[in-house]
Every structure is written in structure tokens, then in C-alpha cells.
Design a protein around this motif. Structure first.
Motif, mmCIF file in Angstrom:
data_model
loop_
_atom_site.group_PDB
_atom_site.id
_atom_site.type_symbol
_atom_site.label_atom_id
_atom_site.label_comp_id
_atom_site.label_asym_id
_atom_site.label_seq_id
_atom_site.Cartn_x
_atom_site.Cartn_y
_atom_site.Cartn_z
ATOM 1 N N ALA A 16 0.791 -1.136 -0.086
ATOM 2 C CA ALA A 16 0.069 0.148 -0.240
ATOM 3 C C ALA A 16 0.869 1.222 0.046
ATOM 4 O O ALA A 16 0.555 2.170 -0.731
ATOM 5 C CB ALA A 16 -0.845 0.043 1.196
ATOM 6 N N MET A 17 2.053 1.292 0.763
ATOM 7 C CA MET A 17 2.988 2.263 0.645
ATOM 8 C C MET A 17 3.424 2.806 -0.745
ATOM 9 O O MET A 17 3.502 3.843 -1.024
ATOM 10 C CB MET A 17 4.057 1.992 1.574
ATOM 11 C CG MET A 17 3.746 1.893 3.091
ATOM 12 S SD MET A 17 2.821 3.461 3.958
ATOM 13 C CE MET A 17 1.099 3.098 3.647
ATOM 14 N N LEU A 18 3.598 1.694 -1.281
ATOM 15 C CA LEU A 18 4.118 1.791 -2.730
ATOM 16 C C LEU A 18 2.977 2.437 -3.749
ATOM 17 O O LEU A 18 3.126 3.325 -4.513
ATOM 18 C CB LEU A 18 4.647 0.556 -3.546
ATOM 19 C CG LEU A 18 6.008 0.167 -2.646
ATOM 20 C CD1 LEU A 18 6.444 -1.164 -3.414
ATOM 21 C CD2 LEU A 18 7.008 1.025 -3.100
ATOM 22 N N ALA A 19 1.704 1.815 -3.322
ATOM 23 C CA ALA A 19 0.497 2.394 -4.394
ATOM 24 C C ALA A 19 0.379 3.659 -3.903
ATOM 25 O O ALA A 19 0.094 4.676 -4.942
ATOM 26 C CB ALA A 19 -0.682 1.449 -3.957
ATOM 27 N N PHE A 20 0.507 4.202 -2.921
ATOM 28 C CA PHE A 20 0.248 5.624 -2.395
ATOM 29 C C PHE A 20 1.305 6.513 -2.920
ATOM 30 O O PHE A 20 1.259 7.656 -3.166
ATOM 31 C CB PHE A 20 0.299 5.817 -0.701
ATOM 32 C CG PHE A 20 -0.969 5.532 -0.225
ATOM 33 C CD1 PHE A 20 -2.107 6.448 -0.508
ATOM 34 C CD2 PHE A 20 -1.308 4.416 0.319
ATOM 35 C CE1 PHE A 20 -3.399 6.309 0.117
ATOM 36 C CE2 PHE A 20 -2.738 4.151 0.954
ATOM 37 C CZ PHE A 20 -3.819 4.984 0.496
ATOM 38 N N VAL A 153 19.271 -8.088 4.609
ATOM 39 C CA VAL A 153 18.235 -8.156 3.696
ATOM 40 C C VAL A 153 16.884 -7.245 4.212
ATOM 41 O O VAL A 153 16.357 -6.696 3.631
ATOM 42 C CB VAL A 153 17.773 -9.643 3.612
ATOM 43 C CG1 VAL A 153 16.427 -9.782 2.797
ATOM 44 C CG2 VAL A 153 18.786 -10.338 2.972
ATOM 45 N N SER A 154 16.999 -7.250 5.413
ATOM 46 C CA SER A 154 15.684 -6.508 6.097
ATOM 47 C C SER A 154 16.012 -5.143 5.837
ATOM 48 O O SER A 154 15.132 -4.372 5.521
ATOM 49 C CB SER A 154 15.541 -6.950 7.636
ATOM 50 O OG SER A 154 15.227 -8.116 8.076
ATOM 51 N N VAL A 155 17.086 -4.442 6.086
ATOM 52 C CA VAL A 155 17.294 -3.007 5.806
ATOM 53 C C VAL A 155 17.185 -2.798 4.284
ATOM 54 O O VAL A 155 16.592 -1.749 3.927
ATOM 55 C CB VAL A 155 18.901 -2.771 6.122
ATOM 56 C CG1 VAL A 155 19.430 -1.402 5.544
ATOM 57 C CG2 VAL A 155 19.148 -2.989 7.539
ATOM 58 N N ILE A 156 17.383 -3.648 3.499
ATOM 59 C CA ILE A 156 17.258 -3.367 1.866
ATOM 60 C C ILE A 156 15.771 -3.507 1.549
ATOM 61 O O ILE A 156 15.375 -2.539 0.945
ATOM 62 C CB ILE A 156 18.056 -4.360 1.175
ATOM 63 C CG1 ILE A 156 19.700 -4.423 1.100
ATOM 64 C CG2 ILE A 156 17.631 -4.269 -0.376
ATOM 65 C CD1 ILE A 156 20.456 -5.415 0.783
ATOM 66 N N ILE A 157 15.049 -4.363 2.200
ATOM 67 C CA ILE A 157 13.641 -4.278 1.766
ATOM 68 C C ILE A 157 13.116 -2.949 2.348
ATOM 69 O O ILE A 157 12.559 -2.407 1.469
ATOM 70 C CB ILE A 157 13.134 -5.580 2.580
ATOM 71 C CG1 ILE A 157 13.385 -6.997 1.819
ATOM 72 C CG2 ILE A 157 11.678 -5.403 2.642
ATOM 73 C CD1 ILE A 157 13.122 -8.046 2.789
ATOM 74 N N GLY A 158 13.191 -2.634 3.554
ATOM 75 C CA GLY A 158 12.597 -1.422 4.171
ATOM 76 C C GLY A 158 13.112 -0.402 3.599
ATOM 77 O O GLY A 158 12.293 0.684 3.182
ATOM 78 N N GLY A 159 14.407 -0.085 3.428
ATOM 79 C CA GLY A 159 15.084 1.022 2.969
ATOM 80 C C GLY A 159 14.601 1.290 1.237
ATOM 81 O O GLY A 159 14.251 2.286 1.149
ATOM 82 N N ALA A 160 14.594 0.249 0.660
ATOM 83 C CA ALA A 160 14.039 0.390 -0.885
ATOM 84 C C ALA A 160 12.702 0.920 -1.090
ATOM 85 O O ALA A 160 12.522 1.564 -1.658
ATOM 86 C CB ALA A 160 14.224 -0.993 -1.496
ATOM 87 N N ILE A 161 11.765 0.386 -0.104
ATOM 88 C CA ILE A 161 10.134 0.815 -0.212
ATOM 89 C C ILE A 161 10.289 2.351 0.131
ATOM 90 O O ILE A 161 9.582 3.076 -0.438
ATOM 91 C CB ILE A 161 9.519 -0.035 0.819
ATOM 92 C CG1 ILE A 161 9.344 -1.481 0.223
ATOM 93 C CG2 ILE A 161 8.099 0.456 0.878
ATOM 94 C CD1 ILE A 161 8.736 -2.415 1.265
ATOM 95 N N VAL A 162 10.787 2.609 1.245
ATOM 96 C CA VAL A 162 10.832 3.955 1.758
ATOM 97 C C VAL A 162 11.412 5.003 0.507
ATOM 98 O O VAL A 162 10.940 6.227 0.264
ATOM 99 C CB VAL A 162 11.670 4.385 3.016
ATOM 100 C CG1 VAL A 162 11.855 5.808 3.490
ATOM 101 C CG2 VAL A 162 10.989 3.727 4.047
ATOM 102 N N MET A 163 12.542 4.418 -0.047
ATOM 103 C CA MET A 163 13.259 5.176 -0.975
ATOM 104 C C MET A 163 12.410 5.402 -2.089
ATOM 105 O O MET A 163 12.155 6.462 -2.739
ATOM 106 C CB MET A 163 14.517 4.697 -1.348
ATOM 107 C CG MET A 163 15.280 5.394 -2.588
ATOM 108 S SD MET A 163 16.678 4.459 -3.177
ATOM 109 C CE MET A 163 15.889 2.977 -3.867
ATOM 110 N N ALA A 323 11.600 7.915 8.612
ATOM 111 C CA ALA A 323 12.767 7.661 7.691
ATOM 112 C C ALA A 323 12.525 8.495 6.587
ATOM 113 O O ALA A 323 13.518 8.839 6.017
ATOM 114 C CB ALA A 323 12.740 6.355 7.629
ATOM 115 N N SER A 324 11.158 8.336 6.074
ATOM 116 C CA SER A 324 10.801 8.964 4.703
ATOM 117 C C SER A 324 10.863 10.550 5.011
ATOM 118 O O SER A 324 11.484 11.348 3.994
ATOM 119 C CB SER A 324 9.371 8.567 4.271
ATOM 120 O OG SER A 324 8.448 9.049 5.187
#
Length: 490
Positions: A16-20, A153-163, A323-324
Motif C-alpha cells: 500500500a505504501m508503494l501504491a500511495f 536483507v531486512s534493511v534493503i527491503i525496508g529502505g528500498a520501499i521508503v526510497m 525515515a521518509s
């Protein structure tokens, strides 16, 4: 690894974050839209996004942890944030909104008429970058447990979504995702965690019987700690670029003033609720090694499947909103203040401000992407950045607070006084850290503030007054009579 339904709920939230983010892109036409949501946010969106950005992982997971350790007294960290936001909203937000700038450094240049004050952008970038890094590390720890992935991997997943959602639509995307995160945090804390933990603890009588009345002692955390919270977090709220950038999004000074006030009141209730949740949990969770684990342990041990997923998503929402907000603040200051300053230092001149809107947005996106990658790399490499964040906060307050607030409060202040104040505050803050041998000590920020104030007053009184034409422009902007003149990027 977490329960399947909980994993599904968090994955749906991340999608949903990506969709928004893509929805926000439809509202982004130019650089003003990307950086400050076109300065068009009304009371509802402004209040929600301001509350979301100031209430991060420290306020949510950390606030519950402090309540577990100190009872109701654990509320003071979030209360200090609320008081700072309240002071900003009632005393300065209307004037800040009328300035029509993009960064704190631009405000300093407008007030003092000196390019040298843009050096403040370097301190601000360090602060906002570390804020984004610490938030990324925080929500990655939730992913470690939930998805069973390793830390990197956790950092990359979350960081990539926020970015991605930040880069796609800028502040409009962040505002829309913040509203979702605000709703999630409200439901998670007030509608789920608070009633469930209090019921499990046996209500007020049960807590008193098991933990004693000391759990409701508001001074249990210690007077010195409470003072430190107010000095660091309340003052930090007054001058942080991540907070100011939200003020810039308000469509009017009235929205900035009263929307921020409403967010501050919400923060007060949020802080009390978090402390009460932790206090209640202390009566039935006795084997918690780290207080920051209390939030997740409550979700795992007493909440039904599904509800625990919403509560975990609320924790991730709190961290991602911070973060964002910090990421776009870093990108804004880096492009608007730091790169032009570096260009001047190496003799390449300033970036031009009169670029076309499309090129502006593309450039802004590149900055967000590049700095988002930097955040991911740092977060993946560092295990503990509390000390680094403390240094950034101390320099921010010790070095910049006096010159920023003084610009609003003292007309006699000069650019030289402001520059001396920044240098003295920063040097004394860092020097005191070295002298006491502890970056987490309270003395550095106290001595830094004192040196900054002294240098500001002495430097201003010993130098020629700020030119009348500079003060005239400043006064005109503060009065909101300069709307016809567009804000520039440099």
C-alpha cells in the motif's frame, strides 16, 4: 519467523505504501509539489503528516519500553517532543510558513543576508541523514523477526520501499503514506495495545497490586533525564529541517499554527498511552532482556493473530514515517544548500535556480534515490548509531538553535553574530564531548548552547547592523506580503 496472517498484513501494508507513492506522483507537477506538496495541505492532512513525522520508533517502540522500565514516567521523551512541537506551532510556525523558503539555511540567508550561513546545511544534512539511518535500522529489526530474514536483507527491503515511494511522488507521496501511518499508529496504540495490555494486567487495581504505586510516579525516570529530553528533543523540534519542511507544506499560517497545535496535543496523549502500555506490560512480562523488545513481545504473547499483525504494522509505520520525512529533508538540503556551497568553494559557482519544472523534479528524484541508497548502505554496515545520532542532535541544537531563533526574536542580530554563534556552538559542543569522553553526556549541549549564545550577542554587538534592505525583505516576507515573489532554490 512471524505468524502467516501477520506477515500478510505487513506485506499488504508495504504494498500500500508503494501504491500511495504512485498516487502521490499524480499530484506532483513541479519542484514545489515534490518538496513541499505545493504548499497546499489543509488542516487534516497537515495535522496527520506532522504527527506522523515526529512520532517515530523512539516515540512508539521506545516509549513503550520506557514505560516498562519507569512506569508513567516513561512518557517524558514523547512529552518533550510534544512541547517542542507546541512551541514551534504557536510561536513560530505561522512566520516560518510565510517565508516561502525550502530550507532552514535559506531562512538564515534571508534574515542575515550572508551566504556563509548556508554552511548550516552541512550540519542539517548530517542530522537528517542519521535520523533516517536510525529509523531504517529500527524497522529492519521488526522484519528480522517477522520475515526471518537477516539484518542486511531486512534493511534493503525496508529502505528500498521508503526510497521508492519518497522518490516517486516526493512530499505528496510521503503525505499520503503518512496519513495511512497516522491512522495505523492511532489504531495500534489507542484501540489495540492499550486496552489489551490493561485488560491482561487486571486494570488499574491489578497494576497497583502487582507493581505498586511507584509505577505512577512521574519523576521516576530522574530529573536530569527529563531535563535532557526537553533540551535535546524540544529544542530539536524547533529547528529540525524535517519538521520545518512539514511547516512549509501548510496552505496558510493558520493551518501551520493550529494544525501543528492539534498534532502536539495528539503527541501528549500518545506519550501517556505508550507509557501506560509499558507499565501494564511490566506486570506480566518479566523476562524481557531489552526494553525496546517489549512492544513486539506484547504483540506476540497476548494479542490474537491478525490484531498482532496490525500492531506490528503500526510500529513499522511509525519508523517509516520518520525515515521518509528525514530522507526528503536530507535531499532538499543537499541540493538546495550543500551542493551550491561546495560549488562555490571549488570555484564552479552556484547552481542556477531558474531551471524548468520538469528538470527540477527529475533532479529532486535523483537526490532522493542517491541519498536513499546511502541510507541503506550505512544502515546495513552499522550496528549501533545512537552515538552518531546524539552527536548530530547536539550539534544541531548547540550550533544552530541560537542563530535560528535569534533571527526571529532579536532585530539587532547580524550575520557575523550568527556565523560566530554557529562556529562557537559547534566547536564547544564537540570539544566538550572529547573532554568528558562521553558523547552521550549532557554537558556538551549545555556548554555548546552557552558558547553559541555568548558568541551571537558579542558578534552582533561588535559588527555593523544588518543592512536595512535585507531586513526590509525579511519583514515583508514575515508579514506575508511577498507572495508574488517565488521562492528560489539557492
Amino acid at each position: 519467523m512471524g505468524k502467516p496472517l501477520d506477515i500478510v498484513i505487513v506485506v499488504v501494508y508495504l504494498a500500500a505504501m508503494l501504491a500511495f507513492g504512485f498516487w502521490g506522483k499524480t499530484r506532483t507537477r513541479d519542484s514545489a509539489d515534490f518538496l513541499v506538496a505545493g504548499r497546499r495541505l489543509g488542516p487534516t492532512l497537515y495535522t496527520g503528516t506532522m504527527a506522523a513525522v515526529v512520532l517515530g520508533g523512539a516515540s512508539t517502540v521506545g516509549g513503550v519500553g520506557l514505560g516498562y522500565e519507569y512506569g508513567l514516567s516513561g512518557m517524558w521523551l514523547v512529552v518533550a517532543i510534544a512541547v517542542g512541537l507546541l512551541a514551534l506551532s504557536l510561536l513560530f510556525a505561522g512566520r516560518i510558513q510565510r517565508l516561502r523558503v525550502y530550507t532552514v539555511a535559506q531562512m538564515l540567508k534571508l534574515r542575515y543576508g550572508m551566504d556563509a550561513t548556508s554552511a548550516s546545511g552541512i550540519v542539517m544534512v548530517a542530522y537528517t541523514l542519521m535520523l533516517s539511518v536510525t529509523s531504517t535500522i529500527a524497522y529492519a529489526t521488526v522484519f528480522n523477526v517477522l520475515f526471518g530474514t537477516n539484518r542486511t536483507v531486512s534493511v534493503i527491503i525496508g529502505g528500498a520501499i521508503v526510497m521508492l515511494y519518497s522518490a516517486i511522488g516526493g512530499m505528496w507521496s510521503i503525505t499520503l503514506t503518512d496519513m495511512v501511518q497516522f491512522v495505523l499508529k492511532t489504531i495500534g496504540i489507542f484501540a489495540l495495545l492499550l486496552p489489551f495490555t490493561w485488560h491482561r494486567a487486571g486494570g488499574l487495581d491489578g497494576i497497583r497490586e502487582r507493581a505498586g504505586d511507584a509505577v505512577f510516579d512521574v519523576g521516576a525516570i530522574g530529573t536530569q533525564t527529563i531535563i535532557t529530553f526537553f533540551v535535546v528533543y524540544s529544542f530539536g523540534m524547533l529547528i529540525g529541517q524535517d519538521i520545518w519542511q512539514r511547516v512549509f507544506t501548510a496552505r496558510s499560517p493558520r493551518v501551520a499554527k493550529w494544525g501543528g497545535t492539534a498534532a502536539a496535543v495528539y503527541c501528549l496523549f500518545y506519550g501517556v498511552a505508550g507509557a501506560l502500555i509499558g507499565a501494564a506490560a511490566s506486570t506480566f512480562l518479566s523476562d524481557v532482556e531489552a526494553s525496546d523488545d517489549v512492544y513486539a513481545q506484547i504483540a506476540e504473547s497476548i494479542l490474537p493473530v491478525g490484531i498482532s499483525g496490525v500492531v506490528l504494522a503500526a510500529a513499522v509505520a511509525a519508523m517509516m514515517s520518520t525515515a521518509s520525512g528525514a530522507l526528503i529533508a536530507t535531499a532538499t538540503v543537499a541540493r538546495t544548500d550543500v551542493m551550491p556551497l561546495l560549488g562555490r568553494l571549488i570555484g564552479r559557482g552556484e547552481e542556477t535556480a531558474d531551471v524548468d519544472d520538469a528538470r527540477d523534479v527529475h533532479s529532486d528524484r535523483r537526490y532522493v534515490v542517491v541519498l536513499g541508497i546511502v541510507v541503506i548502505v550505512i544502515a546495513a554496515l552499522l550496528n549501533d548509531v545512537v552515538a552518531a545520532l546524539t552527536v548530530a542532535y547536539d550539534i544541531l541544537v548547540g550550533g544552530l538553535l541560537v542563530s535560528i531563533l535569534g533571527g526571529f526574536l532579536w532585530r539587532r542580530a547580524t550575520g557575523t553574530g550568527a556565523l560566530w554563534s554557529m562556529i562557537a556552538g559547534t566547536v564547544v559542543t564537540l570539544g566538550t564531548m572529547v573532554a568528558v569522553g562521553d558523547v552521550l553526556a549532557n554537558e556538551p549541549i549545555y556548554f555548546g548552547l552557552a558558547a553559541s549564545l555568548l558568541a551571537y550577542v558579542v558578534g552582533s554587538l561588535l559588527t555593523t547592523r544588518t543592512p536595512a534592505e535585507v531586513l526590509d525583505v525579511w519583514t515583508t516576507r514575515l508579514a506575508g506580503r511577498d507572495d508574488a515573489v517565488p521562492a528560489t532554490r539557492t
